[in-house]
Design a protein around this motif. Sequence first.
Motif, mmCIF file in Angstrom:
data_model
loop_
_atom_site.group_PDB
_atom_site.id
_atom_site.type_symbol
_atom_site.label_atom_id
_atom_site.label_comp_id
_atom_site.label_asym_id
_atom_site.label_seq_id
_atom_site.Cartn_x
_atom_site.Cartn_y
_atom_site.Cartn_z
ATOM 1 N N VAL A 6 -0.115 0.064 36.199
ATOM 2 C CA VAL A 6 -0.688 -1.134 35.578
ATOM 3 C C VAL A 6 0.021 -2.359 36.119
ATOM 4 O O VAL A 6 1.247 -2.394 36.223
ATOM 5 C CB VAL A 6 -0.547 -1.079 34.038
ATOM 6 N N THR A 7 -0.781 -3.372 36.461
ATOM 7 C CA THR A 7 -0.239 -4.667 36.820
ATOM 8 C C THR A 7 -0.548 -5.646 35.699
ATOM 9 O O THR A 7 -1.705 -5.788 35.296
ATOM 10 C CB THR A 7 -0.841 -5.192 38.132
ATOM 11 N N ALA A 8 0.490 -6.299 35.190
ATOM 12 C CA ALA A 8 0.323 -7.269 34.120
ATOM 13 C C ALA A 8 0.711 -8.647 34.619
ATOM 14 O O ALA A 8 1.749 -8.817 35.263
ATOM 15 C CB ALA A 8 1.167 -6.889 32.902
ATOM 16 N N VAL A 9 -0.115 -9.628 34.332
ATOM 17 C CA VAL A 9 0.224 -11.027 34.561
ATOM 18 C C VAL A 9 0.498 -11.647 33.198
ATOM 19 O O VAL A 9 -0.349 -11.611 32.308
ATOM 20 C CB VAL A 9 -0.909 -11.781 35.286
ATOM 21 N N ILE A 10 1.692 -12.197 33.052
ATOM 22 C CA ILE A 10 2.086 -12.812 31.787
ATOM 23 C C ILE A 10 2.139 -14.313 32.007
ATOM 24 O O ILE A 10 2.964 -14.815 32.778
ATOM 25 C CB ILE A 10 3.434 -12.269 31.303
ATOM 26 N N VAL A 11 1.248 -15.022 31.338
ATOM 27 C CA VAL A 11 1.105 -16.467 31.522
ATOM 28 C C VAL A 11 2.066 -17.181 30.582
ATOM 29 O O VAL A 11 1.929 -17.122 29.368
ATOM 30 C CB VAL A 11 -0.334 -16.927 31.248
ATOM 31 N N GLY A 12 3.048 -17.856 31.157
ATOM 32 C CA GLY A 12 4.111 -18.493 30.384
ATOM 33 C C GLY A 12 5.368 -17.645 30.440
ATOM 34 O O GLY A 12 5.376 -16.499 29.983
ATOM 35 N N GLN A 13 6.441 -18.192 31.002
ATOM 36 C CA GLN A 13 7.674 -17.441 31.177
ATOM 37 C C GLN A 13 8.828 -18.093 30.413
ATOM 38 O O GLN A 13 9.916 -18.290 30.949
ATOM 39 C CB GLN A 13 8.006 -17.303 32.661
ATOM 40 N N GLY A 14 8.552 -18.386 29.150
ATOM 41 C CA GLY A 14 9.560 -18.972 28.287
ATOM 42 C C GLY A 14 10.180 -17.950 27.362
ATOM 43 O O GLY A 14 10.354 -16.776 27.728
ATOM 44 N N TYR A 15 10.503 -18.380 26.144
ATOM 45 C CA TYR A 15 11.203 -17.520 25.188
ATOM 46 C C TYR A 15 10.385 -16.316 24.747
ATOM 47 O O TYR A 15 10.945 -15.336 24.247
ATOM 48 C CB TYR A 15 11.619 -18.337 23.964
ATOM 49 N N VAL A 16 9.068 -16.366 24.913
ATOM 50 C CA VAL A 16 8.207 -15.233 24.571
ATOM 51 C C VAL A 16 7.837 -14.440 25.812
ATOM 52 O O VAL A 16 7.978 -13.219 25.861
ATOM 53 C CB VAL A 16 6.932 -15.720 23.844
ATOM 54 N N GLY A 17 7.357 -15.142 26.829
ATOM 55 C CA GLY A 17 6.821 -14.453 27.995
ATOM 56 C C GLY A 17 7.840 -13.720 28.837
ATOM 57 O O GLY A 17 7.571 -12.619 29.335
ATOM 58 N N LEU A 18 9.028 -14.300 29.006
ATOM 59 C CA LEU A 18 10.018 -13.661 29.879
ATOM 60 C C LEU A 18 10.580 -12.376 29.268
ATOM 61 O O LEU A 18 10.678 -11.358 29.967
ATOM 62 C CB LEU A 18 11.130 -14.646 30.235
ATOM 63 N N PRO A 19 10.977 -12.340 27.985
ATOM 64 C CA PRO A 19 11.391 -11.063 27.395
ATOM 65 C C PRO A 19 10.287 -10.010 27.429
ATOM 66 O O PRO A 19 10.554 -8.820 27.621
ATOM 67 C CB PRO A 19 11.765 -11.437 25.959
ATOM 68 N N LEU A 20 9.032 -10.445 27.250
ATOM 69 C CA LEU A 20 7.913 -9.509 27.342
ATOM 70 C C LEU A 20 7.807 -8.946 28.750
ATOM 71 O O LEU A 20 7.595 -7.734 28.939
ATOM 72 C CB LEU A 20 6.622 -10.217 26.944
ATOM 73 N N ALA A 21 7.979 -9.802 29.737
ATOM 74 C CA ALA A 21 7.953 -9.340 31.125
ATOM 75 C C ALA A 21 9.064 -8.337 31.381
ATOM 76 O O ALA A 21 8.860 -7.316 32.049
ATOM 77 C CB ALA A 21 8.085 -10.539 32.070
ATOM 78 N N GLN A 22 10.250 -8.600 30.850
ATOM 79 C CA GLN A 22 11.370 -7.679 31.031
ATOM 80 C C GLN A 22 11.053 -6.306 30.445
ATOM 81 O O GLN A 22 11.295 -5.273 31.087
ATOM 82 C CB GLN A 22 12.629 -8.244 30.377
ATOM 83 N N ALA A 23 10.505 -6.293 29.227
ATOM 84 C CA ALA A 23 10.182 -5.020 28.584
ATOM 85 C C ALA A 23 9.127 -4.255 29.370
ATOM 86 O O ALA A 23 9.208 -3.026 29.517
ATOM 87 C CB ALA A 23 9.702 -5.275 27.149
ATOM 88 N N ALA A 24 8.139 -4.960 29.905
ATOM 89 C CA ALA A 24 7.085 -4.308 30.669
ATOM 90 C C ALA A 24 7.614 -3.746 31.988
ATOM 91 O O ALA A 24 7.258 -2.636 32.392
ATOM 92 C CB ALA A 24 5.943 -5.292 30.929
#
Length: 423
Positions: A6-24
């Motif tokens: 799976v490829t995920a694009v996370i729009v917004g790399q702030g306090y919400v998006g970056l931790p989500l990206a790390q977990a993914a």
Amino acid sequence: MMSPSVTAVIVGQGYVGLPLAQAAVDAGLSVIGLDMNEEIVRRLNAGDSHIDDIAAEDVATMIAGGYRASSDPAVIAEADVVIICVPTPLGESGEPDLRAVRGASEAIGEHMRAGTLVVLESTTYPGTTDDVVLPILESRGMVASADFHLAFSPERIDPGNTVYGIRNTPKVVGGIDAASTEAARAFYSRFVDTVVTAKGTREAETAKLLENTYRHINIALVNEMARFCHELDIDIWDVIRAASTKPFGFQAFYPGPGVGGHCIPIDPNYLSYEVQRKLGHPFRFVELAEEINNSMPAYVVTRVQDALNDNERALRGSQVLLLGVTYKANISDQRESPATRIAALLRAKGAIVTYHDPYVRVWNHTMGEPLESAPEAISAAREADICVLLQAHDEYDIAALTEASTLFFDTRGVTRDDAALRL
């Protein structure tokens, strides 16, 4: 069924998006962090972090795991899943500002391919997913349910929390239909232990607002009680300690100099806005809580002025040291920090405001020129006419600070002797 890769694009790399990206990334997904801030993108791709909970070493690990940041919306075409984690502040008149959500939705609608799952995580009022995001996504010709899935999943990031993170905090998902709900559930189950399905998008949106409205109102309750208890010569902190021994029916909330962060001061207003807009009457609990919590900075300034008066000093011309100017202990996040308003009110009354914060070297959120943090807390406390503890960072030796201060005003209830004044 979502494919193993799976490829995920996370729009917004702030306090919400970056931790989500790390977990993914940690779960083996290929992740692209999309952000319109070129400096943030540059820093991330260089292995640097701009938020508290993600260290530079973490970003380097993410990059090694396949993560990259980009400011080009065309990367959305590579995604199986697109998650919107952009800011949703309040406008000047108190209405939700959805410009970033609309902009992200337009970019997704332009670039997404058939079969994409789109999830909105940005906090907003009930109906945003269906009434705002969905029409924008369909404006390019694709049809929801047939060509793409759409869901809402409220973010539950708690900056600085070392116990609960993305994996062990249950994730709520609600789709525009059963297939969208299931697609979102399957995606988040890859890196979240418990995924809770809501009836639909509006229920998921409202669940987030209920969580933070609950906190907002209960904080307002103890803030008002703190003021009454001070007048009645009752120790509010001991009251809370005693009440907390009840094993059922009570949850401890604590007073403070005001509420901060993006959630508590902002989110309940989304619900209040929608109730007023759709139903034509106010959400009175939210409005009262807002009034009480917003009055706390002025109350703190009044208490500072009273303390100086009791020691035969005027507030005008006195040096007031603020200790801790972030909205929460042990992080550098200053969003909506009550310290900003306290400093402005003190300055308006003629006080000389200085500050110390181990997490904030230069403070840009006060009136006039930015302030630099005092180099050392104890020596700064000795020089001040009064010290005001606004945030009890772990780095602070509270006993030593109290001893070094001429007057020490504790707004967080962490002092243990009569040498300090407490909220």
